[in-house]
Write a protein that holds these residues in place. Sequence first.
Motif, PDB file in Angstrom:
ATOM      1  N   SER A 124      10.800 -18.055 -30.311  1.00 26.90           N
ATOM      2  CA  SER A 124      11.301 -18.366 -31.651  1.00 26.90           C
ATOM      3  C   SER A 124      10.159 -18.559 -32.645  1.00 26.90           C
ATOM      4  O   SER A 124      10.311 -18.259 -33.827  1.00 26.90           O
ATOM      5  CB  SER A 124      12.237 -19.578 -31.627  1.00 26.90           C
ATOM      6  N   THR A 125       9.009 -19.042 -32.155  1.00 30.16           N
ATOM      7  CA  THR A 125       7.858 -19.141 -33.057  1.00 30.16           C
ATOM      8  C   THR A 125       7.467 -17.749 -33.532  1.00 30.16           C
ATOM      9  O   THR A 125       7.228 -17.531 -34.727  1.00 30.16           O
ATOM     10  CB  THR A 125       6.662 -19.797 -32.342  1.00 30.16           C
ATOM     11  N   ALA A 126       7.428 -16.809 -32.585  1.00 29.30           N
ATOM     12  CA  ALA A 126       7.059 -15.443 -32.954  1.00 29.30           C
ATOM     13  C   ALA A 126       8.031 -14.897 -33.989  1.00 29.30           C
ATOM     14  O   ALA A 126       7.628 -14.310 -34.996  1.00 29.30           O
ATOM     15  CB  ALA A 126       7.042 -14.555 -31.705  1.00 29.30           C
ATOM     16  N   GLN A 127       9.315 -15.155 -33.770  1.00 30.12           N
ATOM     17  CA  GLN A 127      10.322 -14.635 -34.693  1.00 30.12           C
ATOM     18  C   GLN A 127      10.189 -15.207 -36.093  1.00 30.12           C
ATOM     19  O   GLN A 127      10.446 -14.536 -37.078  1.00 30.12           O
ATOM     20  CB  GLN A 127      11.714 -14.978 -34.164  1.00 30.12           C
ATOM     21  N   SER A 128       9.767 -16.471 -36.166  1.00 29.82           N
ATOM     22  CA  SER A 128       9.724 -17.110 -37.475  1.00 29.82           C
ATOM     23  C   SER A 128       8.433 -16.786 -38.232  1.00 29.82           C
ATOM     24  O   SER A 128       8.299 -17.137 -39.397  1.00 29.82           O
ATOM     25  CB  SER A 128       9.888 -18.623 -37.321  1.00 29.82           C
ATOM     26  N   LEU A 129       7.482 -16.151 -37.561  1.00 33.53           N
ATOM     27  CA  LEU A 129       6.264 -15.779 -38.277  1.00 33.53           C
ATOM     28  C   LEU A 129       6.577 -14.572 -39.172  1.00 33.53           C
ATOM     29  O   LEU A 129       7.141 -13.585 -38.701  1.00 33.53           O
ATOM     30  CB  LEU A 129       5.145 -15.423 -37.281  1.00 33.53           C
ATOM     31  N   PRO A 130       6.205 -14.661 -40.470  1.00 31.56           N
ATOM     32  CA  PRO A 130       6.580 -13.600 -41.409  1.00 31.56           C
ATOM     33  C   PRO A 130       6.039 -12.221 -41.020  1.00 31.56           C
ATOM     34  O   PRO A 130       6.703 -11.210 -41.251  1.00 31.56           O
ATOM     35  CB  PRO A 130       5.969 -14.071 -42.738  1.00 31.56           C
ATOM     36  N   PHE A 131       4.854 -12.192 -40.401  1.00 32.70           N
ATOM     37  CA  PHE A 131       4.290 -10.874 -40.079  1.00 32.70           C
ATOM     38  C   PHE A 131       4.820 -10.333 -38.757  1.00 32.70           C
ATOM     39  O   PHE A 131       4.429  -9.271 -38.314  1.00 32.70           O
ATOM     40  CB  PHE A 131       2.756 -10.915 -40.078  1.00 32.70           C
ATOM     41  N   ILE A 132       5.693 -11.087 -38.098  1.00 30.78           N
ATOM     42  CA  ILE A 132       6.329 -10.549 -36.887  1.00 30.78           C
ATOM     43  C   ILE A 132       7.804 -10.312 -37.158  1.00 30.78           C
ATOM     44  O   ILE A 132       8.278  -9.187 -37.146  1.00 30.78           O
ATOM     45  CB  ILE A 132       6.119 -11.490 -35.679  1.00 30.78           C
ATOM     46  N   GLY A 133       8.538 -11.381 -37.444  1.00 25.70           N
ATOM     47  CA  GLY A 133       9.945 -11.230 -37.806  1.00 25.70           C
ATOM     48  C   GLY A 133      10.803 -10.789 -36.645  1.00 25.70           C
ATOM     49  O   GLY A 133      10.338 -10.689 -35.512  1.00 25.70           O
ATOM     50  N   SER A 134      12.062 -10.562 -36.932  1.00 29.67           N
ATOM     51  CA  SER A 134      12.985 -10.274 -35.836  1.00 29.67           C
ATOM     52  C   SER A 134      13.128  -8.773 -35.582  1.00 29.67           C
ATOM     53  O   SER A 134      13.736  -8.362 -34.607  1.00 29.67           O
ATOM     54  CB  SER A 134      14.347 -10.886 -36.133  1.00 29.67           C
ATOM     55  N   LYS A 135      12.576  -7.951 -36.481  1.00 34.91           N
ATOM     56  CA  LYS A 135      12.675  -6.507 -36.241  1.00 34.91           C
ATOM     57  C   LYS A 135      11.578  -6.051 -35.303  1.00 34.91           C
ATOM     58  O   LYS A 135      10.438  -6.503 -35.413  1.00 34.91           O
ATOM     59  CB  LYS A 135      12.540  -5.764 -37.573  1.00 34.91           C
ATOM     60  N   PRO A 136      11.919  -5.162 -34.374  1.00 35.64           N
ATOM     61  CA  PRO A 136      10.891  -4.680 -33.451  1.00 35.64           C
ATOM     62  C   PRO A 136       9.760  -3.960 -34.187  1.00 35.64           C
ATOM     63  O   PRO A 136       9.968  -3.355 -35.225  1.00 35.64           O
ATOM     64  CB  PRO A 136      11.656  -3.683 -32.570  1.00 35.64           C
ATOM     65  N   LYS A 137       8.585  -4.103 -33.640  1.00 32.69           N
ATOM     66  CA  LYS A 137       7.421  -3.409 -34.180  1.00 32.69           C
ATOM     67  C   LYS A 137       6.810  -2.571 -33.066  1.00 32.69           C
ATOM     68  O   LYS A 137       7.142  -2.751 -31.901  1.00 32.69           O
ATOM     69  CB  LYS A 137       6.381  -4.427 -34.651  1.00 32.69           C
ATOM     70  N   THR A 190      10.663  -9.736 -29.909  1.00 31.96           N
ATOM     71  CA  THR A 190      10.093 -11.003 -29.435  1.00 31.96           C
ATOM     72  C   THR A 190      10.542 -11.361 -28.020  1.00 31.96           C
ATOM     73  O   THR A 190      10.027 -12.286 -27.430  1.00 31.96           O
ATOM     74  CB  THR A 190      10.469 -12.160 -30.382  1.00 31.96           C
ATOM     75  N   THR A 191      11.501 -10.639 -27.491  1.00 37.25           N
ATOM     76  CA  THR A 191      11.904 -10.944 -26.116  1.00 37.25           C
ATOM     77  C   THR A 191      11.494  -9.818 -25.149  1.00 37.25           C
ATOM     78  O   THR A 191      11.957  -9.760 -24.027  1.00 37.25           O
ATOM     79  CB  THR A 191      13.430 -11.128 -25.995  1.00 37.25           C
ATOM     80  N   PHE A 192      10.589  -8.953 -25.614  1.00 41.57           N
ATOM     81  CA  PHE A 192      10.289  -7.794 -24.781  1.00 41.57           C
ATOM     82  C   PHE A 192       9.545  -8.168 -23.497  1.00 41.57           C
ATOM     83  O   PHE A 192       9.515  -7.393 -22.551  1.00 41.57           O
ATOM     84  CB  PHE A 192       9.528  -6.722 -25.577  1.00 41.57           C
ATOM     85  N   GLY A 193       8.979  -9.371 -23.449  1.00 40.08           N
ATOM     86  CA  GLY A 193       8.281  -9.776 -22.229  1.00 40.08           C
ATOM     87  C   GLY A 193       9.236 -10.222 -21.131  1.00 40.08           C
ATOM     88  O   GLY A 193       8.858 -10.321 -19.967  1.00 40.08           O
TER      89      GLY A 193
END
Lengths: 289, 236
Positions: free
Chosen positions: A104-117, A212-215
């Motif tokens: 959830s920390t990763a998701q809330s970071l603006p440069f990561i967000g919930s969309k896959p990269k 963010t859940t790819f691991g």
Amino acid sequence: MEIIMTIINGLSIGGTYAMIALGYTMVYGIAKMLNFAHGDIIMVGGYTIVLFFPISPIVGIIASVIFCVTVGIVVERCAYKPLRGASPLAVLITAIGVSKLLQSTAQSLPFIGSKPKGITYNFGNLQIGSVSISVLTLITILCSIAVMVGLTLFVKYTKTGRAMIAVSEDRGAAQLMGINVNFIIMITFIIGSALAAVAGVFLVFKIQDVGTTFGAMPGIKAFAAAVIGGIGSIPGAMAGGLVLGFIEAICGMVPALSPYTDAIEFAILILVLLVKPTGFLGKKRREKV
Amino acid sequence: MALLEVKNLDVHYGVIQAIKDISFEVNEGEIVTLIGANGAGKTTTMQSIMGLIHPSHGEIYYDGQKINGIPSHKIVKLGMTQVPEGRRIFSELTVYENLLMGAYTRKDKDGIEKDFADIYALFPRLEERKNQIAGTLSGGEQQMLAMGRAIMSRPKLLMLDEPSMGLSPLLVDQVFEIIKHFHEIGTTILLVEQNANKSLAISDRAYVLENGKIVLTGTGKELLTSEEIKKAYLGG
């Protein structure tokens, strides 16, 4: 031809699982806990390479390892160390909490967000005779072999490596040798996180698209690999990783099986647990009072 | 000044008090024995000294320095170690590697080499089997390994917890010979034993533990001839 491709794919997938499984098995053996946040360290490594890759691939890989190791150390110190000696259930729940926290920390970071990269990068292919192998696959295989050989030598021939075996076997007796158990656990987390970072990098290049859940999926499969090989055993984690890798590669080659790959892998886990609950190379340890 | 001094030690396991206000001391150069039946608190006392268990009350001094609260691995660095009950050798490591673990805190390569030679001279069996996985040794060999491993740290104070347990009479004699040898080379010994006969015979002083309390103390000779001890521990 297909056989050669299957072997190469098996080694590459298996090598990646083995690298992750080593983290599970070493932490289990030495700290006596299941670090369910290990899969999320892969995610941290994956995103780090995604973000740093535009600067330079090498910088990306180094940043990935450094960042994962840092996260590993912080997690161990802040979440797990205070629970040394607590009930295994408390530690397990904490590990699951850490896993969710990282996601959830990763998701809330603006440069990561919930969309896959992702990164799209073509490593190219190597033509050997009539076989065409992706360079990424070759690097993955070579790197995982180097990691496994290196780790085996480290554990066998260095003072710290032997201390790791000693702590995993009998923490109290290890302390009587003057071994600082907390230090050895820290080293274990550092090694495990660094391997997860490397695995994360390979996975990002391979699947090219990370959320963010790819691991979670490679994490749980590597955990299965560690259990199949005998959790706590380093060669066991390597063997278990390769077994799952080959199953996946074989399923990938047979169209009728490929939709059931995950089911087959976990069925084999269940089968191994039924026939030999300690895994291939796991040992029954007598519990110390 | 005593090398090891235990003052008013209390140890609890949950609500159960295993050690009740124990005080004793070990002077430099002595062999001191704690004798007592199963559950008297001998092992608990030893583990408290090494920092493996945390006492609820009391102080432990080594060489004048308070050591309770110090982590075990640092206590070992101060110059004391323990041969734990049940040997607890590292069964996945070789005999050689086990001995090397004993020297974990040391950096003097030459000294370590020399101590290997000494230990192999003392235990030829260990040299014959140095590359063997320690888990495959017999019980007696494992006890020798555990003792050799402990002495590899060159302790000033060596504690041994039931070193004769589960061994044949011949091996028991050998174990006590080795303890005497360690003492002769300058090691102060704190021994915990159920074999009161043998241990009192080599001890300068001894303490008798019963239900977590010290009930009797004296020189080894005094206790060997004491009626109470004869009845309780020497089989008549």
